[in-house]
Design a protein around this motif. Structure first.
Motif, PDB file in Angstrom:
ATOM      1  N   PRO A 125       0.809  -1.228   0.000  1.00 48.03           N
ATOM      2  CA  PRO A 125       0.000   0.000   0.000  1.00 48.03           C
ATOM      3  C   PRO A 125       0.835   1.268   0.000  1.00 48.03           C
ATOM      4  N   SER A 126       2.085   1.185   0.418  1.00 49.45           N
ATOM      5  CA  SER A 126       2.899   2.402   0.529  1.00 49.45           C
ATOM      6  C   SER A 126       3.233   3.007  -0.828  1.00 49.45           C
ATOM      7  N   VAL A 127       3.132   2.233  -1.903  1.00 47.63           N
ATOM      8  CA  VAL A 127       3.490   2.751  -3.225  1.00 47.63           C
ATOM      9  C   VAL A 127       2.262   3.192  -4.019  1.00 47.63           C
ATOM     10  N   LEU A 128       1.095   3.047  -3.433  1.00 47.46           N
ATOM     11  CA  LEU A 128      -0.122   3.400  -4.150  1.00 47.46           C
ATOM     12  C   LEU A 128      -0.369   4.904  -4.118  1.00 47.46           C
ATOM     13  N   SER A 129      -1.066   5.406  -5.155  1.00 50.74           N
ATOM     14  CA  SER A 129      -1.494   6.805  -5.146  1.00 50.74           C
ATOM     15  C   SER A 129      -2.584   6.993  -4.102  1.00 50.74           C
ATOM     16  N   ASP A 130      -2.922   8.260  -3.819  1.00 53.37           N
ATOM     17  CA  ASP A 130      -3.974   8.523  -2.823  1.00 53.37           C
ATOM     18  C   ASP A 130      -5.281   7.857  -3.211  1.00 53.37           C
ATOM     19  N   ALA A 131      -5.636   7.967  -4.510  1.00 56.07           N
ATOM     20  CA  ALA A 131      -6.909   7.391  -4.957  1.00 56.07           C
ATOM     21  C   ALA A 131      -6.878   5.872  -4.840  1.00 56.07           C
ATOM     22  N   ASP A 132      -5.765   5.253  -5.286  1.00 50.37           N
ATOM     23  CA  ASP A 132      -5.679   3.790  -5.213  1.00 50.37           C
ATOM     24  C   ASP A 132      -5.584   3.313  -3.769  1.00 50.37           C
ATOM     25  N   LEU A 133      -4.892   4.086  -2.942  1.00 49.39           N
ATOM     26  CA  LEU A 133      -4.795   3.707  -1.531  1.00 49.39           C
ATOM     27  C   LEU A 133      -6.168   3.777  -0.871  1.00 49.39           C
ATOM     28  N   PHE A 134      -6.947   4.802  -1.245  1.00 51.97           N
ATOM     29  CA  PHE A 134      -8.309   4.863  -0.686  1.00 51.97           C
ATOM     30  C   PHE A 134      -9.108   3.634  -1.109  1.00 51.97           C
ATOM     31  N   GLN A 135      -9.016   3.270  -2.396  1.00 54.39           N
ATOM     32  CA  GLN A 135      -9.717   2.084  -2.860  1.00 54.39           C
ATOM     33  C   GLN A 135      -9.243   0.855  -2.081  1.00 54.39           C
ATOM     34  N   PHE A 136      -7.933   0.737  -1.897  1.00 55.94           N
ATOM     35  CA  PHE A 136      -7.357  -0.395  -1.175  1.00 55.94           C
ATOM     36  C   PHE A 136      -7.895  -0.460   0.251  1.00 55.94           C
ATOM     37  N   LEU A 137      -7.842   0.678   0.962  1.00 52.99           N
ATOM     38  CA  LEU A 137      -8.289   0.708   2.358  1.00 52.99           C
ATOM     39  C   LEU A 137      -9.791   0.493   2.482  1.00 52.99           C
ATOM     40  N   SER A 138     -10.561   1.119   1.564  1.00 46.26           N
ATOM     41  CA  SER A 138     -12.019   0.999   1.662  1.00 46.26           C
ATOM     42  C   SER A 138     -12.469  -0.436   1.427  1.00 46.26           C
ATOM     43  N   VAL A 139     -11.814  -1.123   0.464  1.00 44.41           N
ATOM     44  CA  VAL A 139     -12.161  -2.534   0.221  1.00 44.41           C
ATOM     45  C   VAL A 139     -11.850  -3.375   1.449  1.00 44.41           C
ATOM     46  N   ALA A 140     -10.678  -3.109   2.068  1.00 47.16           N
ATOM     47  CA  ALA A 140     -10.305  -3.868   3.262  1.00 47.16           C
ATOM     48  C   ALA A 140     -11.263  -3.599   4.416  1.00 47.16           C
ATOM     49  N   ILE A 141     -11.596  -2.327   4.620  1.00 50.10           N
ATOM     50  CA  ILE A 141     -12.493  -1.970   5.728  1.00 50.10           C
ATOM     51  C   ILE A 141     -13.855  -2.613   5.546  1.00 50.10           C
ATOM     52  N   GLU A 142     -14.376  -2.593   4.311  1.00 49.25           N
ATOM     53  CA  GLU A 142     -15.708  -3.140   4.087  1.00 49.25           C
ATOM     54  C   GLU A 142     -15.698  -4.664   4.058  1.00 49.25           C
ATOM     55  N   ARG A 143     -14.656  -5.252   3.446  1.00 53.67           N
ATOM     56  CA  ARG A 143     -14.620  -6.709   3.348  1.00 53.67           C
ATOM     57  C   ARG A 143     -14.424  -7.338   4.724  1.00 53.67           C
ATOM     58  N   GLU A 144     -13.578  -6.741   5.546  1.00 55.78           N
ATOM     59  CA  GLU A 144     -13.334  -7.281   6.884  1.00 55.78           C
ATOM     60  C   GLU A 144     -14.253  -6.674   7.936  1.00 55.78           C
ATOM     61  N   GLN A 145     -15.130  -5.742   7.491  1.00 56.76           N
ATOM     62  CA  GLN A 145     -16.088  -5.080   8.389  1.00 56.76           C
ATOM     63  C   GLN A 145     -15.381  -4.451   9.597  1.00 56.76           C
ATOM     64  N   LEU A 146     -14.241  -3.809   9.325  1.00 59.59           N
ATOM     65  CA  LEU A 146     -13.515  -3.134  10.392  1.00 59.59           C
ATOM     66  C   LEU A 146     -14.328  -1.999  10.986  1.00 59.59           C
ATOM     67  N   PHE A 147     -15.232  -1.420  10.177  1.00 57.65           N
ATOM     68  CA  PHE A 147     -16.012  -0.287  10.665  1.00 57.65           C
ATOM     69  C   PHE A 147     -16.954  -0.651  11.790  1.00 57.65           C
ATOM     70  N   LEU A 148     -17.222  -1.952  11.979  1.00 54.04           N
ATOM     71  CA  LEU A 148     -18.103  -2.367  13.072  1.00 54.04           C
ATOM     72  C   LEU A 148     -17.401  -2.309  14.422  1.00 54.04           C
ATOM     73  N   ASN A 149     -16.110  -2.145  14.400  1.00 53.34           N
ATOM     74  CA  ASN A 149     -15.346  -1.973  15.641  1.00 53.34           C
ATOM     75  C   ASN A 149     -15.435  -0.512  16.066  1.00 53.34           C
ATOM     76  N   PRO A 150     -15.961  -0.207  17.259  1.00 58.68           N
ATOM     77  CA  PRO A 150     -16.072   1.199  17.702  1.00 58.68           C
ATOM     78  C   PRO A 150     -14.725   1.919  17.710  1.00 58.68           C
ATOM     79  N   ALA A 151     -13.633   1.163  17.785  1.00 60.66           N
ATOM     80  CA  ALA A 151     -12.313   1.784  17.831  1.00 60.66           C
ATOM     81  C   ALA A 151     -11.723   2.027  16.455  1.00 60.66           C
ATOM     82  N   CYS A 152     -12.491   1.770  15.407  1.00 60.28           N
ATOM     83  CA  CYS A 152     -11.970   1.954  14.050  1.00 60.28           C
ATOM     84  C   CYS A 152     -11.800   3.447  13.754  1.00 60.28           C
ATOM     85  N   ASP A 153     -10.551   3.888  13.637  1.00 60.31           N
ATOM     86  CA  ASP A 153     -10.247   5.287  13.330  1.00 60.31           C
ATOM     87  C   ASP A 153      -8.900   5.339  12.605  1.00 60.31           C
TER      88      ASP A 153
END
Length: 529
Positions: free
Chosen positions: A411-439
């Motif tokens: 992820p460190s070599v990705l552009s801002d847009a690609d990094l956002f896509q990378f992080l958003s897919v991970a957050i949604e696929r692993e449902q990290l957002f359901l953790n109250p501590a997700c920040d």
């Protein structure tokens, strides 16, 4: 207590009936007409103005018109119209039964204008009830009647509508042939009535093609719409025919721009589905610059094209605007209702100070009506929110294949847009957002990236205010779906399951995001399920 409430209601009803009766027995200048029956056109206009927003009030007006001497067959036709246009579709069966009874009367055979009004009303009621066979039946009679009256263009309008419904009942070849025949007869006729009928028929043709995945065939039809509108724009005097449908000189450009924008919308979708994204973007740009493209209805029309082209930010913006737009409309409607209430109050003052107490009770009744309006708006808003959630879910499934998440991704070599896509897919696929501590701190530790790098990905790459704004959006979408799917959970349980730390904070965020409370949303969805 109940008897007192019934008594108050009866008093209000009696006073309202007397006021309507007096108003409906006045001439055009407001003077008393000594019991003369109101002009049917004026009476119809009065009733239909009320039909959509205040159907109960419209029915009261019909009763008063009947008492003033309006013939039963005319008042029954007005009642059928109110049943088919108001009351949220609950009286469509009654509308059709009454309409079919009126068709058997002698007046329906002898008075062609009355028969035409009745047939048009029956067609509309059957269309709303999704009774395609009956739509075809009454449309056929309407076509014959229009030709008897020498209204060939009106007959062709109804033939095009009839053709669309023929395809819905499996008579595809016959329906397509009918629409194509209408288009051929009206094409290149430089009169406005014929142009308008041709444009509507062309839209029906496009609807058919879209239903049958004939998107490539949509393109020439849509271009032809644009060409004909351009010819009308350049040579308006050649199209003048003084029909009631022809717009004024002031309204002409608005008419042209509206249908031209829709044509570009059809083209954008057709090109996108055909993989011609550059042409799709060009047509989309023209659509979005139009006045219609700026409206909520216009953006809802183009939303599937946004999905095809991956325009996620525009879809999110529409999703956000939907909540505020519905309540802006509500505020405007409230103001209109207040103005109507003031007008009613002014008329009642003429009856003397003795009616003051009744007027106060009428205000209470109006406030009750406002509450019903709010509930109706909530139902509409909740349904459209649910539809947009489904559209977003489909879009997310498509996007999750863009950037794969595996051990080889750096992820460190990705552009801002690609990094956002990378992080958003991970957050949604692993449902990290359901953790109250997700920040941002949690994501920093999870993906071994600097805080600033993650922050820039969500702000610059995703267009969000910060990480928390994105996470809260996911939580609210998840909560909205859970409110619909899990009626066994109370609101506080849904809040905790969705990653919120408290019931109160969840309710505040939900109301700000969607425009209505979690309990109101759940109640509206429960009634729709």
């Amino acid at each position: 207590m109940h008897k007192a409430q019934y008594s108050i209601t009866n008093i209000v009803s009696v006073i309202a009936f007397l006021l309507i009766l007096v108003d409906c027995t006045k001439g055009h200048d407001g003077a008393e007409s000594d019991g003369i029956v109101p002009d049917i056109k004026q009476a119809t206009a009065r009733v239909m103005d009320l039909a959509a927003g205040e159907p109960e009030r419209a029915l009261e007006v019909i009763d008063s018109l009947r008492a003033a001497g309006l013939p039963d067959y005319q008042s029954d036709l007005l009642r059928v119209r109110v049943y088919s246009q108001g009351l949220e579709g609950k009286m469509l069966d009654s509308a059709i039964v009454i309409g079919e009874r009126l068709m058997l009367l002698d007046v329906a055979q002898e008075n062609l204008a009355y028969r035409q009004d009745l047939l048009e009303t029956l067609v509309n009621a059957c269309r709303l009830r999704h009774d395609d066979e009956q739509v075809i039946r009454w449309s056929g009679e309407l076509v014959v009647l229009c030709r008897e009256k020498g209204m060939e263009t009106e007959a062709l309008r109804n033939e095009a509508e009839m053709g669309l419904f023929l395809t819905h009942v499996g008579r595809k070849a016959e329906g397509v042939s009918k629409i194509d025949g209408v288009l051929a007869k009206l094409d290149n006729v430089r009169k406005f009535n014929e142009l308008d009928a041709w444009v509507i028929a062309a839209k029906r043709k496009i609807a058919l093609l879209r239903e049958n995945d004939g998107h490539a065939d949509v393109i020439p039809v849509a271009h032809h719409i644009i060409d004909r509108l351009t010819d009308y724009e350049q040579h308006p005097d050649d199209y003048r025919d003084d029909t009631y449908r022809e717009p004024s000189d002031e309204d002409r450009q608005g008419y042209i721009d509206f249908y031209r924008a829709q044509a570009y919308g059809f083209l954008a979708e057709a090109y996108a589905r055909g993989g011609e994204n550059q042409k799709a973007q060009e047509c989309l740009e023209r659509f979005e610059k139009s006045d219609y493209g700026q409206t909520l209805d216009g953006r809802k029309m183009i939303a599937p094209t946004w999905c095809l082209l991956g325009e996620t930010q525009k879809l999110d913006a529409m999703y956000e605007d939907l909540t505020t737009a519905r309540f802006r409309d509500y505020e405007q409607n409230m103001e209109i209702e207040r103005q109507k209430a003031d007008a009613v109050h002014s008329r009642q003052v003429a009856f003397g100070l003795g009616l003051l107490a009744v007027l106060l009770l009428t205000i209470i009744a109006i406030l009750t009506f406002y509450q019903r309006v709010v509930r109706r708006k909530n139902r509409i808003l909740s349904r459209e929110i649910s539809e947009l959630l489904s559209a977003k879910e489909q879009l997310k499934e498509k996007q999750q294949t863009v950037i794969p998440i595996d051990d080889t991704t750096d992820p460190s070599v990705l552009s801002d847009a690609d990094l956002f896509q990378f992080l958003s897919v991970a957050i949604e696929r692993e449902q990290l957002f359901l953790n109250p501590a997700c920040d941002r701190q949690m994501l920093t530790e999870r993906f071994s990236l600097p805080k600033e790098r993650i922050g820039n990905a969500f702000v610059r790459g995703g267009g969000y205010k910060n990480v928390s704004a994105y996470v809260n959006t996911l939580r609210l979408d998840f909560a909205a779906q859970m409110l619909t799917d899990r009626f066994d959970l109370d609101i506080s349980q849904v809040a905790l399951a969705s990653g919120f730390s408290s019931h109160r904070y969840f309710s505040t965020c939900f109301k700000q995001h969607f425009g209505l409370s979690p309990s109101d949303y759940r109640e509206a969805r429960r009634k729709q399920s």
